[in-house]
Design an enzyme around this catalytic site. Structure first.
Site, PDB file in Angstrom:
ATOM      1  N   ASN A  64      45.245  44.096  69.129  1.00  0.00           N
ATOM      2  CA  ASN A  64      44.488  42.841  68.931  1.00  0.00           C
ATOM      3  C   ASN A  64      44.493  42.414  67.246  1.00  0.00           C
ATOM      4  O   ASN A  64      44.548  41.280  67.076  1.00  0.00           O
ATOM      5  CB  ASN A  64      43.067  42.932  69.400  1.00  0.00           C
ATOM      6  N   VAL A  80      46.134  48.738  60.005  1.00  0.00           N
ATOM      7  CA  VAL A  80      47.253  48.961  61.002  1.00  0.00           C
ATOM      8  C   VAL A  80      48.568  48.820  60.392  1.00  0.00           C
ATOM      9  O   VAL A  80      49.667  49.533  61.060  1.00  0.00           O
ATOM     10  CB  VAL A  80      47.083  48.127  62.123  1.00  0.00           C
ATOM     11  N   TYR A 109      53.067  31.685  61.636  1.00  0.00           N
ATOM     12  CA  TYR A 109      52.251  32.389  62.687  1.00  0.00           C
ATOM     13  C   TYR A 109      52.776  31.995  63.924  1.00  0.00           C
ATOM     14  O   TYR A 109      52.881  33.205  64.716  1.00  0.00           O
ATOM     15  CB  TYR A 109      50.971  31.680  62.506  1.00  0.00           C
ATOM     16  N   ILE A 153      40.389  29.132  70.872  1.00  0.00           N
ATOM     17  CA  ILE A 153      39.549  29.954  71.072  1.00  0.00           C
ATOM     18  C   ILE A 153      38.412  29.897  69.996  1.00  0.00           C
ATOM     19  O   ILE A 153      38.703  30.029  68.919  1.00  0.00           O
ATOM     20  CB  ILE A 153      40.122  31.559  71.422  1.00  0.00           C
ATOM     21  N   ALA A 159      55.829  31.983  64.740  1.00  0.00           N
ATOM     22  CA  ALA A 159      57.205  33.082  64.843  1.00  0.00           C
ATOM     23  C   ALA A 159      56.809  34.264  65.154  1.00  0.00           C
ATOM     24  O   ALA A 159      57.264  35.039  65.853  1.00  0.00           O
ATOM     25  CB  ALA A 159      57.873  33.075  63.708  1.00  0.00           C
ATOM     26  N   SER A 160      55.655  34.504  64.396  1.00  0.00           N
ATOM     27  CA  SER A 160      55.176  36.225  64.868  1.00  0.00           C
ATOM     28  C   SER A 160      54.615  36.261  65.907  1.00  0.00           C
ATOM     29  O   SER A 160      54.822  37.307  66.565  1.00  0.00           O
ATOM     30  CB  SER A 160      53.998  36.389  63.672  1.00  0.00           C
ATOM     31  N   LYS A 161      53.864  35.259  66.406  1.00  0.00           N
ATOM     32  CA  LYS A 161      53.411  35.365  67.919  1.00  0.00           C
ATOM     33  C   LYS A 161      54.392  35.353  68.963  1.00  0.00           C
ATOM     34  O   LYS A 161      54.367  35.725  70.062  1.00  0.00           O
ATOM     35  CB  LYS A 161      52.228  34.353  68.186  1.00  0.00           C
ATOM     36  N   SER A 203      50.146  34.026  71.407  1.00  0.00           N
ATOM     37  CA  SER A 203      49.403  32.770  71.160  1.00  0.00           C
ATOM     38  C   SER A 203      50.206  31.642  71.824  1.00  0.00           C
ATOM     39  O   SER A 203      51.463  31.709  72.099  1.00  0.00           O
ATOM     40  CB  SER A 203      49.166  32.453  69.804  1.00  0.00           C
TER      41      SER A 203
END
Lengths: 248, 80
Positions: A91, A65, A156, A189, A158-160, A143
């Site tokens: 996703n 991607v 992570y 999850i 920051a990215s979400k 998230s």
């Protein structure tokens, strides 16, 4: 009659976890599916299952991607195959991190390339088809840590967080074209990603979930069905938490 | 329809201008060719030629003439 009958849906990172369960639920609801992963052949078991169980019209697309030309070719193949794209589920993502002081440039780039830049690119590409048809639903995976932050998960988180922000921005820009853009913000999850942190850590984190159980991929997939379907036809720019009332 | 005619029609229909205004036309020369109009032009061209343009090419598409140069690239294969 399913909630997604005849809707052409593309799910990235469908080889495992939330992506795989989403493909199953979408198939159950009658969707026409394009499922993607980067590892050639990894979707074969899922494809076989969906065809046998739901007689789904499902096409695997193998690409990275983060490669713009490959992503473009994937969207082109959807256009050639069905002439439209009704739902995009962004996703595909990775969870990698380190403590402050040990965050290297490669880690930063790897996480943002997949979790953020690829998502923006896929939105731009999907918009080409959706704008023409004046409809579409784009669903991103944020998230709980993207909204709340988590110690030891700066990159992570920051990215979400970026995913949440870009979801709201895209929703504003694309609403006049009839395109809805929403995100979900899962908590704990029960996927392979979570299992990797170990049972002790999972049990420790579970104390912060008021519903007292881990979320299952199907808990997320069910919300994605709603956001993909016409049931959410007037919902856009929302970040829906799926966390059993968790605190981080 | 010849490719040049398709190309010209995308400009004429998107910006509601006449053919005599096309030569030398540059991005933001006219009110209609702003950033929103630009995306409309790109969508019209992609539809007309059944292509999907790269983001860098969309950004570089700065004039009527430059657009012909970009679409003539091998990956799009539009001959004028």
């Amino acid at each position: 009659m399913g909630l997604l009958d005849s809707k052409v849906c593309l799910i990235t990172g469908a080889g495992r976890g939330i992506g795989r369960e989403t493909a199953r639920r979408f198939a159950e609801e009658g969707a026409i599916l394009y499922v993607t992963d980067y590892l050639e052949g990894s979707l074969d078991p899922l494809i076989g299952e969906l065809k046998e169980k739901y007689h789904t019209d499902v096409t695997p697309l193998y690409f990275d991607v983060t490669e713009e030309s490959a992503a473009k070719a994937a969207i082109m193949s959807v256009k050639k195959g069905h002439g439209r794209l009704d739902v995009l589920v962004n996703n595909a993502g990775i969870m990698r991190d380190n403590v402050i002081g040990m965050i290297g440039q490669k880690l930063l780039h790897d996480v943002f390339d997949i979790n953020v830049f690829a998502v923006i690119n896929m939105i731009q590409l999907a918009n080409k088809l959706m704008s023409r048809q004046r409809s579409g639903s784009i669903i991103n995976i944020s998230s709980i840590v993207g909204l709340e932050g988590a110690a030891g998960q700066l990159v992570y988180s920051a990215s979400k967080g970026a995913v949440a922000a870009l979801t709201k921005a895209a929703a504003k820009e694309l609403a006049p074209n009839g395109i809805r853009v929403n995100a979900v913000a899962p908590g704990l999850i029960n996927t392979g990603l979570l299992q990797a942190i170990g049972e002790n850590k999972i049990q420790e984190n579970l104390k912060n979930v008021k519903m007292g159980r881990l979320g299952e991929p199907i808990d997320v997939a069910n919300v994605l069905v709603f956001l993909a379907s016409d049931l959410s036809g007037y919902v856009t720019g929302e970040i829906i938490g799926i966390d059993g009332e968790a605190t981080v | 329809m010849a490719n040049l005619e398709k190309y010209n029609n995308a400009f004429i229909e998107t910006f509601e201008i006449t053919e005599d205004k096309l030569a030398g036309l540059k991005y933001q020369d006219i009110e209609a060719w702003d950033s929103v109009g630009h995306m409309g032009l790109i969508a019209a061209l992609e539809e007309a030629f059944d292509i999907m343009m790269d983001t860098d090419d969309i950004i570089d598409f700065s004039s009527y003439e430059k657009g012909k140069e970009i679409l003539s690239k091998s990956e799009y294969g539009v001959e004028f």
